[in-house]
Design a protein around this motif. Structure first.
Motif, short mmCIF file in Angstrom:
data_model
loop_
_atom_site.label_atom_id
_atom_site.label_comp_id
_atom_site.label_asym_id
_atom_site.label_seq_id
_atom_site.Cartn_x
_atom_site.Cartn_y
_atom_site.Cartn_z
N GLY B 46 0.74 -1.17 0.01
CA GLY B 46 0.01 0.09 0.15
C GLY B 46 0.84 1.12 0.13
O GLY B 46 1.99 1.12 -0.23
N LEU B 47 0.39 2.56 0.24
CA LEU B 47 0.97 3.72 0.13
C LEU B 47 2.20 3.70 1.11
O LEU B 47 2.87 4.50 0.67
N PRO B 48 1.99 3.25 2.37
CA PRO B 48 3.30 3.29 3.02
C PRO B 48 4.55 2.87 2.54
O PRO B 48 5.60 3.46 2.56
N ALA B 49 4.61 1.90 1.57
CA ALA B 49 5.68 1.61 0.75
C ALA B 49 6.12 2.72 -0.12
O ALA B 49 7.19 3.01 -0.47
N LEU B 50 5.07 3.32 -0.98
CA LEU B 50 5.39 4.61 -1.81
C LEU B 50 5.84 5.63 -1.01
O LEU B 50 6.97 6.28 -1.60
N ARG B 51 5.27 5.76 0.12
CA ARG B 51 6.25 6.80 0.88
C ARG B 51 7.54 6.69 1.30
O ARG B 51 8.49 7.53 1.15
N LEU B 88 16.84 1.43 -4.49
CA LEU B 88 17.31 -0.13 -3.94
C LEU B 88 17.48 0.09 -2.39
O LEU B 88 17.26 -1.11 -1.86
N LEU B 89 17.99 1.15 -1.98
CA LEU B 89 17.93 1.18 -0.45
C LEU B 89 16.71 0.85 0.12
O LEU B 89 16.48 0.27 1.38
N ALA B 90 15.68 1.86 -0.45
CA ALA B 90 14.41 1.61 0.02
C ALA B 90 13.72 0.26 0.00
O ALA B 90 13.06 -0.30 0.94
N PHE B 91 14.23 -0.54 -1.12
CA PHE B 91 13.71 -1.65 -1.23
C PHE B 91 14.24 -2.72 0.09
O PHE B 91 13.38 -3.67 0.31
N LEU B 92 15.08 -2.44 0.60
CA LEU B 92 15.60 -3.33 1.91
C LEU B 92 15.08 -2.89 3.00
O LEU B 92 15.28 -3.65 4.07
N LEU B 93 14.27 -1.70 3.01
CA LEU B 93 13.82 -1.19 4.33
C LEU B 93 12.47 -1.76 4.43
O LEU B 93 11.76 -2.12 3.56
N PRO B 94 11.91 -1.90 5.93
CA PRO B 94 10.49 -2.57 6.07
C PRO B 94 9.63 -0.93 5.55
O PRO B 94 9.97 0.08 5.62
N ALA B 95 8.45 -1.51 5.07
CA ALA B 95 7.45 -0.52 4.44
C ALA B 95 6.95 0.38 5.60
O ALA B 95 6.32 1.48 5.27
N ALA B 96 7.07 -0.08 6.92
CA ALA B 96 6.63 0.78 8.08
C ALA B 96 7.73 1.74 8.73
O ALA B 96 7.58 2.05 9.77
N ALA B 97 8.61 1.85 7.92
CA ALA B 97 10.10 2.41 8.64
C ALA B 97 9.87 3.98 8.80
O ALA B 97 9.27 4.43 8.09
N PRO B 98 9.94 4.31 10.13
CA PRO B 98 9.92 5.62 10.56
C PRO B 98 10.54 6.58 9.46
O PRO B 98 11.65 6.36 8.83
N PRO B 145 11.53 -6.23 9.56
CA PRO B 145 10.33 -6.15 8.75
C PRO B 145 9.55 -6.95 9.57
O PRO B 145 8.36 -6.49 10.09
N ASN B 146 10.03 -7.85 10.33
CA ASN B 146 9.24 -8.80 10.85
C ASN B 146 8.71 -8.16 12.39
O ASN B 146 7.43 -7.96 12.85
N ALA B 147 9.22 -7.14 13.01
CA ALA B 147 8.95 -6.26 14.33
C ALA B 147 8.31 -5.12 13.81
O ALA B 147 7.43 -4.75 14.63
N MET B 148 8.42 -4.63 12.42
CA MET B 148 7.65 -3.40 12.23
C MET B 148 6.38 -3.55 11.63
O MET B 148 5.44 -2.89 11.79
N GLN B 149 6.18 -4.73 10.85
CA GLN B 149 5.00 -5.24 10.06
C GLN B 149 3.73 -5.68 11.07
O GLN B 149 3.84 -7.01 10.96
N LEU B 150 3.31 -5.15 12.04
CA LEU B 150 2.45 -5.92 13.04
C LEU B 150 0.99 -6.38 12.72
O LEU B 150 0.36 -6.94 13.08
#
Lengths: 227, 316
Positions: B46-51, B88-98, B145-150
């Motif tokens: 969803g949009l969090p990934a785009l953000r 590429l860096l964004a691809f490695l981060l969880p979608a819910a990263a602050p 990502p496991n801890a961020m995507q609850l």
């Protein structure tokens, strides 16, 4: 050179860890907090000033061929003294610094100043040199330790200095953070020197780039010459 | 010291012919190759990934422009390399990263990973992974990502494999993994889309197939061997291929031209080492997905691999 110059050269021009790149082992290993950096620096000042003084006193009676062994014995005695003093009066700091207190014996600065300066100069000049070098070393370590502690822990000398909700960048208090910080400080010092040289109209001191020392270039170079 | 002056250069008279390849064109191809994964990431997260992607890319571009200004160089952000790095860096981060994590990661990647060494092509290791590694060591919780995507229904296949064994992941279908129905880095988990984009780039010759092939072989061959010996203890090689960031690593990270060897055999070995290290870290290490560290370690070996029968450019 006057005594004053002997003292001040250790503060910037020949700053041990950042200009001469001497004594990097404790610089990288113990500076995960400003406290540790300061403590380590104090111990080095103590050893360096006294070893410079003693070596300068006995420089005429030490045979040239065994001088290194003599320097080491003098430094080792002083390090044992500082180690025992720390155990008696600053035990938490001693525990933090661990093996790096005894390792002051083999610190390049101690032997380097003994060989390069104290063995050739009088007592007053040697003490000034040791004091300047030691002070430069202490300030460098405290500076590096401060950066690492503030970024990596959010504190400075144990007191919280960052805002509420600050997430410490904990890589800074781990081993890689020491290398990153050291590299950035060296780059910053080069930048200041170039900037100063430009301002005073001097030719900036050429940065020493040992291109030939790099394996990849060296082998390609050989290939090119053969082919 | 004598290196730069004693080299004999054979020069012929102009006119010269330019092969037509530019940095900007290569970067645009990379973006085309990453496009399916961008779409799938937005579809799945969803949009969090785009953000995260937008913030990471814009920070990377802005920091590069600022660095070039501070260094007194011509601004070259219009070659889109910073965009590729940020993506590429964004691809490695969880979608819910602050937000601060994303901006810090992009800043560290561009300043420490690229500009500190002198800009494009001078970086000794992969640029996005420098940002990733600094942040991963500092904030293991925020980068997990496991801890961020609850709030998601997806599961994290690699964490399951690590802590519950191969039987716990036996029922996860490959189709789900290929469609990105798994927890992971927001783009790294879009296995199918990355496979598509990566294959396109490899066929076009933008990335070298020798490296990618070596990487996948290095990761999958030992996995297949373990799977054949005892399927109840080890996950299948295709499970390994589709989880974590193996496809992203093999096609997009390890192939970065500045860090890769320049001749076919060293390229293949380089990929093989990266893939093998990934498998070793996954099976015996403490990290669930070994790809980023394996790629960084393989990057370090490039100068040595380049010493295998080197030839000057154009030599026969």
């Amino acid at each position: 050179m006057s005594v004053m110059q002997d003292f001040t050269k250790g503060l910037w021009k020949e700053l041990p860890p950042f200009r001469l790149l001497l004594g990097l082992c404790p610089t990288l290993a113990v500076t995960n907090s400003a406290d540790n950096g300061l403590g380590m620096g104090m111990a080095v000042i103590f050893v360096l000033v006294l070893s410079n003084m003693i070596i300068s006193m006995v420089r005429t009676i030490i045979p040239k061929k065994v001088r290194i062994a003599c320097f080491i014995v003098i430094a080792a005695s002083l390090v044992v003294a500082v180690e025992l003093l720390m155990q008696a009066y600053a035990y938490p700091l001693y525990q933090q610094l661990g093996i790096f207190v005894p390792l002051i014996v083999v610190n390049c600065i101690i032997l380097g100043r003994a060989e390069a300066f104290a063995a050739k100069n009088g007592i007053a000049a040697s003490v000034a040199d040791g004091l300047g070098m030691g002070l430069g070393f202490t300030l460098s370590l405290t500076f590096l330790g401060s950066i690492r502690e503030i970024l990596g822990n959010g504190t400075w000398f144990g007191k919280s200095v960052m805002w509420e909700g600050f997430e410490p960048l904990s890589i800074m208090v781990q081993a890689p953070g020491a290398f990153i910080c050291l590299g950035l400080i060296l780059a910053g010092m080069n930048m200041i020197n170039i900037w100063q040289a430009q301002r005073t109209g001097h030719e900036p001191e050429a940065l020493k780039q040992g291109c030939g020392s790099c394996q990849a270039c060296a082998s390609a170079d050989t290939q090119c010459r053969q082919g | 010291m004598s290196g730069s002056t004693s080299v004999l250069l054979a020069m012929s008279a102009p006119p010269y012919w330019h092969c037509g390849r530019t940095i900007r064109q290569t970067s645009l191809y990379m973006l085309v190759g990453l496009a399916p994964a961008i779409v799938m990431a937005v579809w799945n997260w969803g949009l969090p990934a785009l953000r995260v992607m937008a913030l990471c890319v814009s920070t990377a571009v802005a920091v590069e422009a600022l660095c070039q200004r501070a260094m007194g160089r011509d601004c070259s952000v219009d070659d889109f390399t910073a965009v590729v790095t940020g993506l590429l860096l964004a691809f490695l981060l969880p979608a819910a990263a602050p937000w601060w994590l994303v901006m810090l990661a992009a800043t560290v990647a561009i300043t420490l990973g690229k500009m500190a060494f002198g800009g494009l092509g001078a970086n000794p290791v992969n640029t996005p992974l420098v940002g990733w590694a600094v942040l991963f060591v500092s904030f293991p919780l925020f980068m997990d990502p496991n801890a961020m995507q609850l709030t998601t229904d997806f599961t994290d296949p690699l964490t399951r494999l690590k802590y519950f064994g191969a039987e716990a992941v036996a029922d996860i279908s490959l189709m789900d993994l290929l469609l990105g129905q798994q927890i992971g880095g927001l783009g790294a988990s879009q296995a199918g889309a990355l496979l598509l984009g990566g294959s396109f780039l490899a066929l076009r010759g933008i990335i070298r197939w020798q490296i990618a092939l070596g990487f996948f072989l290095g990761a999958m061959a030992p996995a297949a061997l373990c799977f054949m010996v005892d399927p109840s203890l080890n996950a299948s090689p295709f499970f390994h291929l589709c989880t974590g960031s193996i496809i992203l690593g093999g096609f997009f990270l390890i192939t970065e031209t500045a860090n890769a060897p320049v001749r076919p055999l060293p390229m293949f070995l380089y990929g093989l080492i990266g893939g093998g290290l990934t498998f070793i870290i996954r099976k015996y290490g403490i990290y669930v997905d070994g790809v980023p560290f394996a790629v960084l370690l393989a990057n370090m070996l490039t100068p040595f691999l380049d010493m295998i029968r080197p030839k000057p450019f154009g030599g026969r």
